[in-house]
Design a protein around this motif. Sequence first.
Motif, PDB file in Angstrom:
ATOM      1  N   TYR A  34       0.870  -1.195   0.000  1.00  8.23           N
ATOM      2  CA  TYR A  34       0.000   0.000   0.000  1.00  8.23           C
ATOM      3  C   TYR A  34       0.897   1.232   0.000  1.00  8.23           C
ATOM      4  N   ASN A  55       0.160   4.239  -1.451  1.00 13.16           N
ATOM      5  CA  ASN A  55      -0.535   5.507  -1.696  1.00 13.16           C
ATOM      6  C   ASN A  55      -1.381   5.924  -0.498  1.00 13.16           C
ATOM      7  N   GLN A  56      -0.846   5.816   0.708  1.00 12.56           N
ATOM      8  CA  GLN A  56      -1.673   6.123   1.881  1.00 12.56           C
ATOM      9  C   GLN A  56      -1.165   7.344   2.652  1.00 12.56           C
ATOM     10  N   TYR A  57      -0.229   8.060   2.075  1.00  8.88           N
ATOM     11  CA  TYR A  57       0.408   9.166   2.792  1.00  8.88           C
ATOM     12  C   TYR A  57       0.224  10.482   2.051  1.00  8.88           C
ATOM     13  N   ASP A 105       1.160  14.775   2.283  1.00  8.12           N
ATOM     14  CA  ASP A 105       1.835  15.839   3.022  1.00  8.12           C
ATOM     15  C   ASP A 105       1.719  17.159   2.264  1.00  8.12           C
ATOM     16  N   PHE A 111     -10.403  20.445  -3.151  1.00  4.68           N
ATOM     17  CA  PHE A 111      -9.518  20.530  -4.336  1.00  4.68           C
ATOM     18  C   PHE A 111      -8.517  21.674  -4.260  1.00  4.68           C
ATOM     19  N   PRO A 170     -15.764   7.908  -0.877  1.00  2.00           N
ATOM     20  CA  PRO A 170     -14.297   7.870  -1.079  1.00  2.00           C
ATOM     21  C   PRO A 170     -13.830   9.223  -1.608  1.00  2.00           C
ATOM     22  N   VAL A 171     -12.780   9.787  -1.030  1.00  2.00           N
ATOM     23  CA  VAL A 171     -12.247  11.061  -1.531  1.00  2.00           C
ATOM     24  C   VAL A 171     -10.744  10.926  -1.756  1.00  2.00           C
ATOM     25  N   ARG A 172     -10.233  11.822  -2.589  1.00  2.69           N
ATOM     26  CA  ARG A 172      -8.792  11.847  -2.825  1.00  2.69           C
ATOM     27  C   ARG A 172      -8.195  13.033  -2.104  1.00  2.69           C
ATOM     28  N   ASP A 212      -2.215  12.145  -2.883  1.00  2.00           N
ATOM     29  CA  ASP A 212      -2.140  10.898  -3.644  1.00  2.00           C
ATOM     30  C   ASP A 212      -2.810   9.730  -2.930  1.00  2.00           C
ATOM     31  N   VAL A 213      -3.738  10.029  -2.042  1.00  3.44           N
ATOM     32  CA  VAL A 213      -4.395   8.981  -1.264  1.00  3.44           C
ATOM     33  C   VAL A 213      -5.874   8.873  -1.611  1.00  3.44           C
ATOM     34  N   THR A 214      -6.341   7.652  -1.799  1.00  3.55           N
ATOM     35  CA  THR A 214      -7.776   7.399  -1.826  1.00  3.55           C
ATOM     36  C   THR A 214      -8.197   7.113  -0.391  1.00  3.55           C
ATOM     37  N   MET A 256     -10.834   6.181   2.431  1.00  2.00           N
ATOM     38  CA  MET A 256     -12.139   5.560   2.616  1.00  2.00           C
ATOM     39  C   MET A 256     -12.685   5.975   3.985  1.00  2.00           C
TER      40      MET A 256
END
Lengths: 309, 309, 309, 309, 309, 309
Positions: free
Chosen positions: C83, C85-87, C89, C152, C218-220, C223-225, C227
């Motif tokens: 995983y 793409n969970q960070y 900054d 955004f 779900p949002v971005r 670089d994280v999706t 949940m």
Amino acid sequence: MIASARRRPAHLGLLAILGFLLTPALASAQLISFPKQELTDYTAQNPFDRLPDGRPKVPDGLIERARGLSSEEVWAVLQEKGYNNQYADGFQVLHPGKTMVGRAFTVQFMPLRSDVEDVAKAKAKEHGVSRLTNQTAIDMLQPGDVLIVDLFGKKVNGTIVGDNLFFYVMKATHSGGLVVDGSIRDLDGISEIDMPAYFRAVDPTPIGNVMLTGINVPVRIGDVTVMPGDLVVGDREGIYFVPPQFVQEVLDQADETHIHDEWTKKKFDEGKYKSSEIYGSPSDPKLQQEYKEYLKRRLDEIRKQRSSR
Amino acid sequence: MIASARRRPAHLGLLAILGFLLTPALASAQLISFPKQELTDYTAQNPFDRLPDGRPKVPDGLIERARGLSSEEVWAVLQEKGYNNQYADGFQVLHPGKTMVGRAFTVQFMPLRSDVEDVAKAKAKEHGVSRLTNQTAIDMLQPGDVLIVDLFGKKVNGTIVGDNLFFYVMKATHSGGLVVDGSIRDLDGISEIDMPAYFRAVDPTPIGNVMLTGINVPVRIGDVTVMPGDLVVGDREGIYFVPPQFVQEVLDQADETHIHDEWTKKKFDEGKYKSSEIYGSPSDPKLQQEYKEYLKRRLDEIRKQRSSR
Amino acid sequence: MIASARRRPAHLGLLAILGFLLTPALASAQLISFPKQELTDYTAQNPFDRLPDGRPKVPDGLIERARGLSSEEVWAVLQEKGYNNQYADGFQVLHPGKTMVGRAFTVQFMPLRSDVEDVAKAKAKEHGVSRLTNQTAIDMLQPGDVLIVDLFGKKVNGTIVGDNLFFYVMKATHSGGLVVDGSIRDLDGISEIDMPAYFRAVDPTPIGNVMLTGINVPVRIGDVTVMPGDLVVGDREGIYFVPPQFVQEVLDQADETHIHDEWTKKKFDEGKYKSSEIYGSPSDPKLQQEYKEYLKRRLDEIRKQRSSR
Amino acid sequence: MIASARRRPAHLGLLAILGFLLTPALASAQLISFPKQELTDYTAQNPFDRLPDGRPKVPDGLIERARGLSSEEVWAVLQEKGYNNQYADGFQVLHPGKTMVGRAFTVQFMPLRSDVEDVAKAKAKEHGVSRLTNQTAIDMLQPGDVLIVDLFGKKVNGTIVGDNLFFYVMKATHSGGLVVDGSIRDLDGISEIDMPAYFRAVDPTPIGNVMLTGINVPVRIGDVTVMPGDLVVGDREGIYFVPPQFVQEVLDQADETHIHDEWTKKKFDEGKYKSSEIYGSPSDPKLQQEYKEYLKRRLDEIRKQRSSR
Amino acid sequence: MIASARRRPAHLGLLAILGFLLTPALASAQLISFPKQELTDYTAQNPFDRLPDGRPKVPDGLIERARGLSSEEVWAVLQEKGYNNQYADGFQVLHPGKTMVGRAFTVQFMPLRSDVEDVAKAKAKEHGVSRLTNQTAIDMLQPGDVLIVDLFGKKVNGTIVGDNLFFYVMKATHSGGLVVDGSIRDLDGISEIDMPAYFRAVDPTPIGNVMLTGINVPVRIGDVTVMPGDLVVGDREGIYFVPPQFVQEVLDQADETHIHDEWTKKKFDEGKYKSSEIYGSPSDPKLQQEYKEYLKRRLDEIRKQRSSR
Amino acid sequence: MIASARRRPAHLGLLAILGFLLTPALASAQLISFPKQELTDYTAQNPFDRLPDGRPKVPDGLIERARGLSSEEVWAVLQEKGYNNQYADGFQVLHPGKTMVGRAFTVQFMPLRSDVEDVAKAKAKEHGVSRLTNQTAIDMLQPGDVLIVDLFGKKVNGTIVGDNLFFYVMKATHSGGLVVDGSIRDLDGISEIDMPAYFRAVDPTPIGNVMLTGINVPVRIGDVTVMPGDLVVGDREGIYFVPPQFVQEVLDQADETHIHDEWTKKKFDEGKYKSSEIYGSPSDPKLQQEYKEYLKRRLDEIRKQRSSR
């Protein structure tokens, strides 16, 4: 942080024994080599002793005095000498307000390329060095050093240390300091350690996708060509790299500047003068005289105080 | 910091005598001229007295009250009036948490061009002004002023002051403040001086390669046209430039906002309501009534307190 | 700050009564719908209970333990799982040094477009929801939540809260926290409230020119999706979003890392070893043994201590 | 470019048979679902027919007329309607000077997260869709479509197509066009294909580390909420997304603008007038009359010409 | 593009009659005033005639010769004179390869502020000028002018012209040119008009939220202080603003440089020499002699050719 | 452009005689030394001959074939080998559409520092090299070389060549090419010379304030460690640096990719297939067979054609 440890078993017991002998060995093992003789040639104006690895050794006493310096005071002398490329900024400063002073110990990394790294590793092995990583360089640090790292601004996998190695660097250099054109990790942990540090970014990843290409070679940090052994002076604004031959003059002139600032503010505090009557230099001959006497007296005091230590 | 002093001998003794007489003289000597009559015409809505140099003089009492303002409170009134270009941000803030309040004293620099500067200097000399530098303007600052400097974002050689002149500005303006679309030097020294300041960058070089083109002329800071005499209000976020004609209304409305915030948080603190039942305004008529009474009572208290000072 | 209140009358009294029933109603009213069944399907690996709105409920005890986590400790487990793409900054951090921990409550906004918003509002009204604004979402927050907002990156009119609503969020989530890919206002006021917050910018304008398009979808963020129900962990560096199925393992491994760091620094403090003899793992078998025993003993202590609470 | 082919075997024979039946199937398989009914509800103001997938179908004739539009002409109508968020720019334009016109076919990607993607894939399989990739969406394109892709600005591994798939898109859409908030690869090859395209960057890597989360769902491109079926108009400057309900008015008004520009330049060409005597509207009543007659005559000509086709 | 026309009725018939008389009138009406006398004083080194508005008039013949200049050739002379701030770049170039040459006609805008603009408008009306907009300035352009606009880098509503006014500027200046530190609109239309232009951005909005504050006043473009009447030279790289007093010398020296380049490339083309044997100057005395003769002969030819025109 | 010539007299007549003997001499004179033996060691995997200076010599025939390569084709092979750091982009491309191919000839500059440069110059003089400038390196270029310059992104005074030296490089390398992480000058003149070039910026100043620190040493360009002798391939997107040992495989695989693309587009052109039926590989066994036969036939044709040359 232990993460990188798992994947990189290390059996460097003998490294500790080798001590400072490492540099000559590594000199031929690293991609960018800069043998002790070259280092000596290119820093020939150094007026001080040298460290065993060949770097100029700005004396401990001058390093202590340099703790009172600011960027502007260094700038004043260096621009007079025509050295306009000795200042780097744009860093995150770990402990603003804590001046960083020490001797430059330089390390260079370049983007990983296996064909090149394999050769470097083989050469290192021939010379009894079993691993070429950030720790290879870190293990060589001496008291009074500031670790200067060229990681070409890399953020992800450009983290020269986490909190464990940062702690080691603090112990080994006696809180000398760290400058990395790259990143660090474990900022929460590092924030609690009392050593100055300058870095471009913070990232949770460990160092990777790079190869160690030089130790104590000339490196570029921002617009500065840093030579091993330069006096490093960092304040809230940025970092000055002072060639050893100018250290004494920088410090002497700073004494005068400190006194000048003292006097200027004292006069401003009296509230009787416009700024231009006092600063840069007093316009009135009587004030000029007053300043000259003040300067002389205070210089004497400072020198007495310094020699009595 | 004394560095610039050596290269720029100054004999401005008489300047102190000239005092505020300088402005008219300079008005014709500076590239961008804005005579006192023009200043008066273009700030005709000013409801207050004027300073000797023609700037609107927001009264000291209102300046004191303005210390409790935040950017949002200024925004609320100005957007109602259709003034959408009075806010500038993107600065480094010297003392976050310390509000900056005062009257705008504006200074403009442009890139140096000798043919133009030579004419300006000759004109200045005709009017008895022997030098045109940052200190020419700084010497004219009054208590309650905030120095607003257009140095077009310049970093290197765009340093309006170092710690000595910053100290002078603090004394002369009674800690009014500094906003520079440019840089400062001696950050370590400046950090210890208790005056708010907003700047784009920090650099070790002194000011240079620019020419002074206007004092108390309209200047652009970010997306704001700043007029001399505007009330300047700076907080952690940015800086508002309030035309004098709106100062009273901004302050009065801020009183209500403070009370509204007080009450809102008090209700939230009770933990019985959803946010939309209370904020922006209470949905329940009983709560509305409660709020109205609270508002009235607190306004009375504030006014009483204020008048009793 | 009351500014936005004046222009937006609100009569949401019944909302408080509806409580958590709101989500299903809103699910069909919002542009991006993500019904409870979908949420359950897409978070099927959740090993814990669920909140009434369907989100995974990482237990309070684990949330408490997570306060000791750093970004690097989360990174270590997640990268092993693949995983990457969970960070996220690049935020301004309100209270550096104060760790943020909680369950993700997500909210999404998109640029305003009246034809779409009118339909959404009509649908909402059909379901008894009279208004679709930031407060619609904020009113649904639960203790232990961290509010995650996709605006955004909007600065002007991208301010999810000012100090009043920030205070409400603090009360409602029990100081859970706020992450907004957008801005906040009233920074001076917010700075005094004791809840972690991460934001891109600060602006004096209220939220506007956007429409609420999803709650707990779900949002971005960077670089994280993200949940809904993810464990959110924020430190000085950035924010990790941990899928619930990995929380236990992250915490257990962090215990070992803490002990490893403790021991490593203890050894470095002795000053007898090169960094590579100790870190990442001891090179000498005797030291390895020493470390193993230390680890076992400390783990036992920690567990005992934890179970005794 | 074949590179990605090797690692991704595909057996999607049946997909061709399914044709447009795919959308309903996918609607329940994708993370962000937007069923045909929702699409119809949220685009209820559409005055035209609909495509089988539910999107508004701006007629081919109007699409042809729209080839003569410029960004400014669209702006004029939309700002009158209060639609200020329909324009996106900051793209690299493949063929400057070649206008892009067509119906928006939207695709959304989010950062990869295996737990979520595994569920999506399983759902897709249940509905007979064996793969969820960029080609799943590309295979659904119709003549007159412009492919609008939200890849959240991703450069590395954010390449929606290389030259082979770009060629396919060109054939399938009859040179409709491509807008990607992300990147493309094979720029050399793509440059030779005659279809308009707008992208943020170019990279040699194939698409990866993302998951397909929506087809024909509302997406955000820059500051625009794009709805499936919007009329897309791209010129040298940027891209307008026109809600179908405004297409006719935009086109009619553009006719007048073209004539106005024609006449204005004709008058300027005569060299007898100052700009403000002619533009925006003639100041002299005689000129006004002349213009009115010119406008009427040219409008008649254009309409005649158009109806005679 | 007609869009702005609808909202801004204009009755400027008399403006055409006033002709160049406008400048003095406007001088007192504009916020930043710079009367003809000031302009004359500050450009006192001008060796040429002046235009009726007071600007130095670099002769048409020299403007023609200047079409062959490149940025580097201007740089060479100006840096010798110590003029290091005369070059601006970072623009989008409309027609790369088409050199821009002409006399600077400067215009300055500042962010709108109603209290100030209202006064300016009233003053203008007193002087018979009924409107203060971009067209007020554009109507005053003369053949050979290059329009230089300070719109402080504004993109949205910072569009000095669309295609209609661009066409007018082309006609009025005889294809002189446009430099705007701001934006343009109608790029598609403008691309077809044969006049050089340099701009920061393109946007579909019309100019707005600004006020006209000066015509033919000193303005800052990038790091340059531009004076009205400067010779403007733009190539693919950027723009040089040449003070009139240096124009002749720049041109004469450029002749030598052209010949030097001719000869250097001719020698390189022979393939017999290393670069350093020929360039900067020949190392071999025989080659030096050859070059001297070549230079003399070609200079004679050029002069003969020039005088015979 | 002659400007720099005046200030730098040069008497390097003997340099032409020394020819390729220069490298060993310079190796010991330059700050970063990389003797021929080191170069040979670190490029040990080179399967081809070497140039007299030690660089791998990718054969002329392969260089010719490489003209058909695109970035993506190089990417495909290198990523399979695990070489992920061989690509650099973000350059201005002089002649888009003109592929650049050749052998890397590397040059490194660092910020000027007199104490270091004085030593380097003295060492150079000892070896008979009278000057250390950009021309020292340029004079050593061979046919087929691409000049790769590390000027650390410097714009002002970071201009490796103007049009005269660019012309020389074109002649000496037989239109090989130029890559500079820095700038060029004389863009107008350079645009007319038919050699590919990649640069970060353009500036009117000549090179200065730097020192030449290495010729044919390993240099970093973006995220790539470039070794002397690498095959350089530049297209519209960016630049690949291919280690010699992979050149043959890259070219062979590119043949297949070209054929695959040919066939894929041919099938798409028939309009009978969905993209996923054909690309990446045909899903239908019959189509697979068809492709295999096509591939074989075309490969044969290509090889025949190639051998017949």
